[in-house]
Design a protein around this motif. Sequence first.
Motif, PDB file in Angstrom:
ATOM      1  N   SER A   1       0.702  -1.256   0.106  1.00  0.00           N
ATOM      2  CA  SER A   1       0.053   0.067   0.066  1.00  0.00           C
ATOM      3  C   SER A   1       0.812   1.225   0.086  1.00  0.00           C
ATOM      4  O   SER A   1       0.421   2.298  -0.393  1.00  0.00           O
ATOM      5  CB  SER A   1      -0.916   0.164   1.254  1.00  0.00           C
ATOM      6  OG  SER A   1      -0.201  -0.157   2.550  1.00  0.00           O
ATOM      7  N   ARG A   2       2.194   1.156   0.416  1.00  0.00           N
ATOM      8  CA  ARG A   2       2.956   2.387   0.349  1.00  0.00           C
ATOM      9  C   ARG A   2       4.493   1.883   0.782  1.00  0.00           C
ATOM     10  O   ARG A   2       4.609   0.858   1.394  1.00  0.00           O
ATOM     11  CB  ARG A   2       2.523   3.194   1.693  1.00  0.00           C
ATOM     12  CG  ARG A   2       3.244   4.729   1.336  1.00  0.00           C
ATOM     13  CD  ARG A   2       2.568   5.692   2.540  1.00  0.00           C
ATOM     14  NE  ARG A   2       2.747   5.243   3.786  1.00  0.00           N
ATOM     15  CZ  ARG A   2       2.331   5.920   5.053  1.00  0.00           C
ATOM     16  NH1 ARG A   2       2.079   7.255   4.807  1.00  0.00           N
ATOM     17  NH2 ARG A   2       2.604   5.242   6.251  1.00  0.00           N
ATOM     18  N   THR A   3       5.408   2.571  -0.012  1.00  0.00           N
ATOM     19  CA  THR A   3       6.880   2.493   0.335  1.00  0.00           C
ATOM     20  C   THR A   3       7.402   3.820   0.655  1.00  0.00           C
ATOM     21  O   THR A   3       6.962   4.894   0.225  1.00  0.00           O
ATOM     22  CB  THR A   3       7.418   2.067  -1.036  1.00  0.00           C
ATOM     23  OG1 THR A   3       7.336   2.983  -2.027  1.00  0.00           O
ATOM     24  CG2 THR A   3       6.580   0.819  -1.716  1.00  0.00           C
ATOM     25  N   GLN A   4       8.470   3.672   1.277  1.00  0.00           N
ATOM     26  CA  GLN A   4       9.270   4.667   1.883  1.00  0.00           C
ATOM     27  C   GLN A   4      10.746   4.507   2.061  1.00  0.00           C
ATOM     28  O   GLN A   4      10.973   3.283   2.713  1.00  0.00           O
ATOM     29  CB  GLN A   4       8.607   5.455   3.145  1.00  0.00           C
ATOM     30  CG  GLN A   4       9.297   6.689   3.687  1.00  0.00           C
ATOM     31  CD  GLN A   4       8.643   6.917   5.172  1.00  0.00           C
ATOM     32  OE1 GLN A   4       7.838   6.638   5.365  1.00  0.00           O
ATOM     33  NE2 GLN A   4       9.282   8.227   5.353  1.00  0.00           N
ATOM     34  N   ARG A   5      11.708   5.172   1.593  1.00  0.00           N
ATOM     35  CA  ARG A   5      13.119   4.900   2.026  1.00  0.00           C
ATOM     36  C   ARG A   5      13.635   6.039   3.043  1.00  0.00           C
ATOM     37  O   ARG A   5      13.205   7.005   3.117  1.00  0.00           O
ATOM     38  CB  ARG A   5      14.060   5.196   0.685  1.00  0.00           C
ATOM     39  CG  ARG A   5      15.429   5.071   0.856  1.00  0.00           C
ATOM     40  CD  ARG A   5      16.134   5.054  -0.171  1.00  0.00           C
ATOM     41  NE  ARG A   5      15.948   4.037  -1.202  1.00  0.00           N
ATOM     42  CZ  ARG A   5      16.297   2.811  -1.220  1.00  0.00           C
ATOM     43  NH1 ARG A   5      17.078   2.285  -0.229  1.00  0.00           N
ATOM     44  NH2 ARG A   5      15.961   1.789  -2.012  1.00  0.00           N
ATOM     45  N   LYS A   6      13.920   5.353   4.359  1.00  0.00           N
ATOM     46  CA  LYS A   6      14.410   6.006   5.276  1.00  0.00           C
ATOM     47  C   LYS A   6      15.876   5.627   5.859  1.00  0.00           C
ATOM     48  O   LYS A   6      15.847   4.434   6.217  1.00  0.00           O
ATOM     49  CB  LYS A   6      13.405   5.879   6.477  1.00  0.00           C
ATOM     50  CG  LYS A   6      13.751   6.463   7.670  1.00  0.00           C
ATOM     51  CD  LYS A   6      12.428   6.461   8.548  1.00  0.00           C
ATOM     52  CE  LYS A   6      12.542   7.500   9.890  1.00  0.00           C
ATOM     53  NZ  LYS A   6      11.592   7.260  11.086  1.00  0.00           N
TER      54      LYS A   6
ATOM     55  N   LEU B   1      11.477   1.156   3.361  1.00  0.00           N
ATOM     56  CA  LEU B   1      10.159   0.383   4.302  1.00  0.00           C
ATOM     57  C   LEU B   1       9.196   0.369   3.409  1.00  0.00           C
ATOM     58  O   LEU B   1       8.674   1.022   2.485  1.00  0.00           O
ATOM     59  CB  LEU B   1      10.018   1.510   5.545  1.00  0.00           C
ATOM     60  CG  LEU B   1      11.059   1.855   6.421  1.00  0.00           C
ATOM     61  CD1 LEU B   1      10.688   2.929   7.437  1.00  0.00           C
ATOM     62  CD2 LEU B   1      11.648   0.450   7.160  1.00  0.00           C
ATOM     63  N   VAL B   2       8.075  -0.689   3.646  1.00  0.00           N
ATOM     64  CA  VAL B   2       7.140  -1.160   2.982  1.00  0.00           C
ATOM     65  C   VAL B   2       5.887  -1.325   3.976  1.00  0.00           C
ATOM     66  O   VAL B   2       5.936  -2.051   4.958  1.00  0.00           O
ATOM     67  CB  VAL B   2       7.279  -2.233   2.201  1.00  0.00           C
ATOM     68  CG1 VAL B   2       6.068  -2.644   1.154  1.00  0.00           C
ATOM     69  CG2 VAL B   2       8.443  -2.099   1.018  1.00  0.00           C
TER      70      VAL B   2
ATOM     71  N   ASP C   1      -5.021  -4.487  10.590  1.00  0.00           N
ATOM     72  CA  ASP C   1      -5.093  -4.552   9.168  1.00  0.00           C
ATOM     73  C   ASP C   1      -4.097  -4.029   8.489  1.00  0.00           C
ATOM     74  O   ASP C   1      -3.864  -4.059   7.310  1.00  0.00           O
ATOM     75  CB  ASP C   1      -6.247  -4.122   8.592  1.00  0.00           C
ATOM     76  CG  ASP C   1      -6.479  -2.708   9.014  1.00  0.00           C
ATOM     77  OD1 ASP C   1      -5.568  -2.145   9.733  1.00  0.00           O
ATOM     78  OD2 ASP C   1      -7.588  -1.990   8.410  1.00  0.00           O
ATOM     79  N   ARG C   2      -2.704  -3.797   9.108  1.00  0.00           N
ATOM     80  CA  ARG C   2      -1.624  -3.301   8.441  1.00  0.00           C
ATOM     81  C   ARG C   2      -0.412  -3.864   9.235  1.00  0.00           C
ATOM     82  O   ARG C   2      -0.284  -4.343  10.096  1.00  0.00           O
ATOM     83  CB  ARG C   2      -1.780  -1.490   8.392  1.00  0.00           C
ATOM     84  CG  ARG C   2      -2.723  -1.006   7.772  1.00  0.00           C
ATOM     85  CD  ARG C   2      -2.343  -0.830   6.076  1.00  0.00           C
ATOM     86  NE  ARG C   2      -3.351  -0.146   5.388  1.00  0.00           N
ATOM     87  CZ  ARG C   2      -4.478  -0.565   5.080  1.00  0.00           C
ATOM     88  NH1 ARG C   2      -4.711  -1.785   5.354  1.00  0.00           N
ATOM     89  NH2 ARG C   2      -5.239   0.221   4.229  1.00  0.00           N
ATOM     90  N   ALA C   3       0.567  -3.678   8.429  1.00  0.00           N
ATOM     91  CA  ALA C   3       2.025  -4.163   8.734  1.00  0.00           C
ATOM     92  C   ALA C   3       3.055  -3.466   8.188  1.00  0.00           C
ATOM     93  O   ALA C   3       2.808  -2.943   6.935  1.00  0.00           O
ATOM     94  CB  ALA C   3       2.262  -5.661   8.543  1.00  0.00           C
ATOM     95  N   VAL C   4       4.185  -3.209   8.925  1.00  0.00           N
ATOM     96  CA  VAL C   4       5.416  -2.427   8.291  1.00  0.00           C
ATOM     97  C   VAL C   4       6.654  -3.197   8.171  1.00  0.00           C
ATOM     98  O   VAL C   4       6.841  -3.585   9.293  1.00  0.00           O
ATOM     99  CB  VAL C   4       5.610  -1.096   8.915  1.00  0.00           C
ATOM    100  CG1 VAL C   4       6.763  -0.470   8.216  1.00  0.00           C
ATOM    101  CG2 VAL C   4       4.314  -0.096   8.844  1.00  0.00           C
ATOM    102  N   GLY C   5       7.135  -3.487   6.846  1.00  0.00           N
ATOM    103  CA  GLY C   5       8.343  -4.236   6.988  1.00  0.00           C
ATOM    104  C   GLY C   5       9.513  -3.571   6.260  1.00  0.00           C
ATOM    105  O   GLY C   5       9.266  -2.559   5.571  1.00  0.00           O
ATOM    106  N   ARG C   6      10.761  -4.109   6.261  1.00  0.00           N
ATOM    107  CA  ARG C   6      11.730  -3.615   5.664  1.00  0.00           C
ATOM    108  C   ARG C   6      12.238  -4.843   4.425  1.00  0.00           C
ATOM    109  O   ARG C   6      12.180  -5.772   4.527  1.00  0.00           O
ATOM    110  CB  ARG C   6      13.147  -3.417   6.408  1.00  0.00           C
ATOM    111  CG  ARG C   6      13.613  -4.283   6.914  1.00  0.00           C
ATOM    112  CD  ARG C   6      14.657  -4.130   8.101  1.00  0.00           C
ATOM    113  NE  ARG C   6      15.167  -5.391   8.922  1.00  0.00           N
ATOM    114  CZ  ARG C   6      16.009  -5.101   9.896  1.00  0.00           C
ATOM    115  NH1 ARG C   6      16.458  -3.915  10.117  1.00  0.00           N
ATOM    116  NH2 ARG C   6      16.317  -6.204  10.702  1.00  0.00           N
TER     117      ARG C   6
END
Length: 279
Positions: free
Chosen positions: A204-209, A214-215, A251-256
């Motif tokens: 649903s979204r990606t971000q570089r940090k 991060l996804v 209903d969401r998760a964040v991973g690398r």
Amino acid sequence: MNFLGKCFVVALFVMSCAFMGAAIAAYGAHRDLQAEKQKLSETLRQKQSDLTTLQGQYNRLESELTAEAEAARARAQQLETEKVRLADRNAQAQLALDELRAQNGELAAAMNATQQNNDALASELTTLRSSIRTALADKDRYFGAALAATEKLQSVRNEIETTAERNRDLLADASRMTSLLRSNNLDPETPVEEITPRVDGFVSRTQRKDGVMLVEISIGSDDGLRPGQTVEVFRDTKYKGRIEILKTSGDRAVGRVDVRFQQGPIQEGDRVATRLKLS
């Protein structure tokens, strides 16, 4: 013409001038008098008008004063009549008050007797209440002990029945779970933490940090995901890489992204799954 005639002519001329001056002065005085007369006439008419107005006001005020005097006399007569009536009522009230005072004395004596009787009854009632409270306390104590014992016995019985029913349900659930695990080629002895659920979602979204990609994905703890597990990323039949789960919500998760397995750019809309189902 001789000198005497000239003197007469001069005298006539002087007298003519004098008469003419006197006539002019008389005319001026007459005119001033006429103006003064007109002014005084106007003043007289104004004063007469004022007098007429004041006379009318005087007559009106006199009529009002007469009416007020008549009203005051009538009111005085009414007050006198009211005074007489109030005096009669006061006399009657005084008689009634005297009667009430007499009755009050009788009632006070009766009340004293009643009070003495009430005191005696109250003392007796206090004694009876004390006895009743003692009896009720004993009854409540015995009843409470019996009720507590009955409730405890019933609670033990309910716990035994609930435990037995729960044991039967757990045995049935364990049997079903064992069959389900074996049908999915899983060892029933494997710890639950080591079992990765089969789920399917999308990026649903990606971000570089800080140099790390991060996804955010559309599946979370409600789907069985936990931090530390991994999911595979693909689009259509193309494998793109692996994501390690860092944090989960319902209903969401964040991973690398694990760069060791990355085979292409990971974008929003890519599919994620714990088991690859490429077709």
